[in-house]
Design a protein around this motif. Structure first.
Motif, PDB file in Angstrom:
ATOM      1  N   ASP A 105       0.832  -1.206   0.000  1.00 47.51           N
ATOM      2  CA  ASP A 105       0.000   0.000   0.000  1.00 47.51           C
ATOM      3  C   ASP A 105       0.869   1.259   0.000  1.00 47.51           C
ATOM      4  O   ASP A 105       0.612   2.207  -0.751  1.00 47.51           O
ATOM      5  N   ALA A 106       1.899   1.269   0.837  1.00 46.77           N
ATOM      6  CA  ALA A 106       2.804   2.428   0.908  1.00 46.77           C
ATOM      7  C   ALA A 106       3.544   2.615  -0.419  1.00 46.77           C
ATOM      8  O   ALA A 106       3.720   3.752  -0.885  1.00 46.77           O
ATOM      9  N   LEU A 107       3.956   1.516  -1.032  1.00 48.68           N
ATOM     10  CA  LEU A 107       4.665   1.611  -2.313  1.00 48.68           C
ATOM     11  C   LEU A 107       3.750   2.130  -3.416  1.00 48.68           C
ATOM     12  O   LEU A 107       4.173   2.953  -4.243  1.00 48.68           O
ATOM     13  N   ARG A 108       2.491   1.658  -3.434  1.00 47.86           N
ATOM     14  CA  ARG A 108       1.531   2.166  -4.430  1.00 47.86           C
ATOM     15  C   ARG A 108       1.368   3.672  -4.283  1.00 47.86           C
ATOM     16  O   ARG A 108       1.352   4.407  -5.263  1.00 47.86           O
ATOM     17  N   GLU A 109       1.248   4.103  -3.051  1.00 50.90           N
ATOM     18  CA  GLU A 109       1.127   5.530  -2.758  1.00 50.90           C
ATOM     19  C   GLU A 109       2.379   6.279  -3.236  1.00 50.90           C
ATOM     20  O   GLU A 109       2.291   7.361  -3.815  1.00 50.90           O
ATOM     21  N   GLY A 110       3.536   5.681  -2.994  1.00 53.16           N
ATOM     22  CA  GLY A 110       4.794   6.292  -3.424  1.00 53.16           C
ATOM     23  C   GLY A 110       4.900   6.413  -4.928  1.00 53.16           C
ATOM     24  O   GLY A 110       5.344   7.438  -5.453  1.00 53.16           O
ATOM     25  N   VAL A 111       4.488   5.375  -5.648  1.00 53.67           N
ATOM     26  CA  VAL A 111       4.516   5.411  -7.112  1.00 53.67           C
ATOM     27  C   VAL A 111       3.607   6.535  -7.602  1.00 53.67           C
ATOM     28  O   VAL A 111       3.985   7.318  -8.484  1.00 53.67           O
ATOM     29  N   ALA A 112       2.417   6.628  -7.012  1.00 56.01           N
ATOM     30  CA  ALA A 112       1.478   7.678  -7.411  1.00 56.01           C
ATOM     31  C   ALA A 112       2.037   9.063  -7.087  1.00 56.01           C
ATOM     32  O   ALA A 112       1.914   9.988  -7.891  1.00 56.01           O
ATOM     33  N   PRO A 172      12.530   7.949 -12.370  1.00 52.53           N
ATOM     34  CA  PRO A 172      13.407   6.852 -11.925  1.00 52.53           C
ATOM     35  C   PRO A 172      13.008   6.308 -10.553  1.00 52.53           C
ATOM     36  O   PRO A 172      12.974   5.096 -10.345  1.00 52.53           O
ATOM     37  N   ALA A 173      12.688   7.203  -9.611  1.00 53.16           N
ATOM     38  CA  ALA A 173      12.285   6.743  -8.278  1.00 53.16           C
ATOM     39  C   ALA A 173      10.959   5.996  -8.353  1.00 53.16           C
ATOM     40  O   ALA A 173      10.786   4.966  -7.694  1.00 53.16           O
ATOM     41  N   GLY A 174      10.014   6.497  -9.145  1.00 48.21           N
ATOM     42  CA  GLY A 174       8.716   5.844  -9.306  1.00 48.21           C
ATOM     43  C   GLY A 174       8.866   4.453  -9.902  1.00 48.21           C
ATOM     44  O   GLY A 174       8.191   3.510  -9.473  1.00 48.21           O
ATOM     45  N   ARG A 175       9.748   4.321 -10.908  1.00 47.70           N
ATOM     46  CA  ARG A 175       9.993   2.998 -11.519  1.00 47.70           C
ATOM     47  C   ARG A 175      10.612   2.040 -10.490  1.00 47.70           C
ATOM     48  O   ARG A 175      10.261   0.863 -10.438  1.00 47.70           O
ATOM     49  N   ARG A 176      11.538   2.571  -9.685  1.00 45.48           N
ATOM     50  CA  ARG A 176      12.180   1.745  -8.652  1.00 45.48           C
ATOM     51  C   ARG A 176      11.143   1.263  -7.635  1.00 45.48           C
ATOM     52  O   ARG A 176      11.123   0.099  -7.247  1.00 45.48           O
ATOM     53  N   LEU A 196       7.369  -2.857  -5.586  1.00 45.70           N
ATOM     54  CA  LEU A 196       5.981  -3.277  -5.392  1.00 45.70           C
ATOM     55  C   LEU A 196       5.716  -4.589  -6.120  1.00 45.70           C
ATOM     56  O   LEU A 196       5.133  -5.526  -5.554  1.00 45.70           O
ATOM     57  N   ALA A 197       6.163  -4.694  -7.364  1.00 46.34           N
ATOM     58  CA  ALA A 197       5.968  -5.924  -8.137  1.00 46.34           C
ATOM     59  C   ALA A 197       6.655  -7.106  -7.442  1.00 46.34           C
ATOM     60  O   ALA A 197       6.114  -8.218  -7.412  1.00 46.34           O
TER      61      ALA A 197
END
Length: 165
Positions: free
Chosen positions: A114-121, A128-132, A137-138
């Protein structure tokens, strides 16, 4: 410490096992005192010891045992129970403690997801950070599915090997 099963034990051999196993758990990231308490419980035939018994066996204070048990309870590796007719608590390790500990990690992994999804958004999937974060998350989504399938295979394997318990 005498085991209730009547099995003769070499206290030095038990102590060596407890300390060696605890060292392996510490190497994997567990704090030393919870690792020692867990090792002592695991090595007891009954799988149940009081705070006094743990303190005597490990040569540590009641406060050290209490802190270790608090941690082990939080991660579902031991449970507390009252001694019948007494105010004393006993601490129990269960045969399926690894299963329970790993299964309860799923809650933590879901929170991370959940935290990673929020971070990607927040950071943007194309950065680059969003892809990481998306790759992380994957990874956790993959691990979650694999652990679930593995635990089902373990249930079947355990029953075949040790029977229902």
């Amino acid at each position: 410490m005498a085991e209730p099963s009547g099995t003769a034990r070499d206290p030095e051999a038990v102590s060596r096992f407890v300390e060696h196993f605890a060292a392996q758990l510490v190497e994997a990231g567990m704090s030393r005192m919870p690792a020692r308490v867990f090792g002592a419980l695991l090595a007891s035939d009954a799988g149940v010891l009081t705070s006094a018994e743990l303190g005597e066996q490990l040569k540590v204070s009641p406060a050290a045992v209490s802190g270790a048990v608090r941690y082990l309870s939080q991660v579902h590796m031991v449970s507390r129970e009252r001694e019948p007719g007494s105010r004393r608590e006993r601490y129990r390790v269960h045969g399926d403690q690894w299963y329970e500990a790993l299964t309860n990690r799923e809650v933590v992994i879901k929170r991370w997801e959940d935290a990673l999804r929020e971070g990607v958004a927040s950071l943007g999937a194309a950065t680059p950070a969003g892809r990481r974060l998306a790759e992380t998350l994957a990874f956790f989504e993959f691990v979650e599915k694999e652990v679930e399938a593995m635990m089902e295979r373990w249930r079947v394997h355990r029953e075949e090997r040790f029977g229902k318990g």
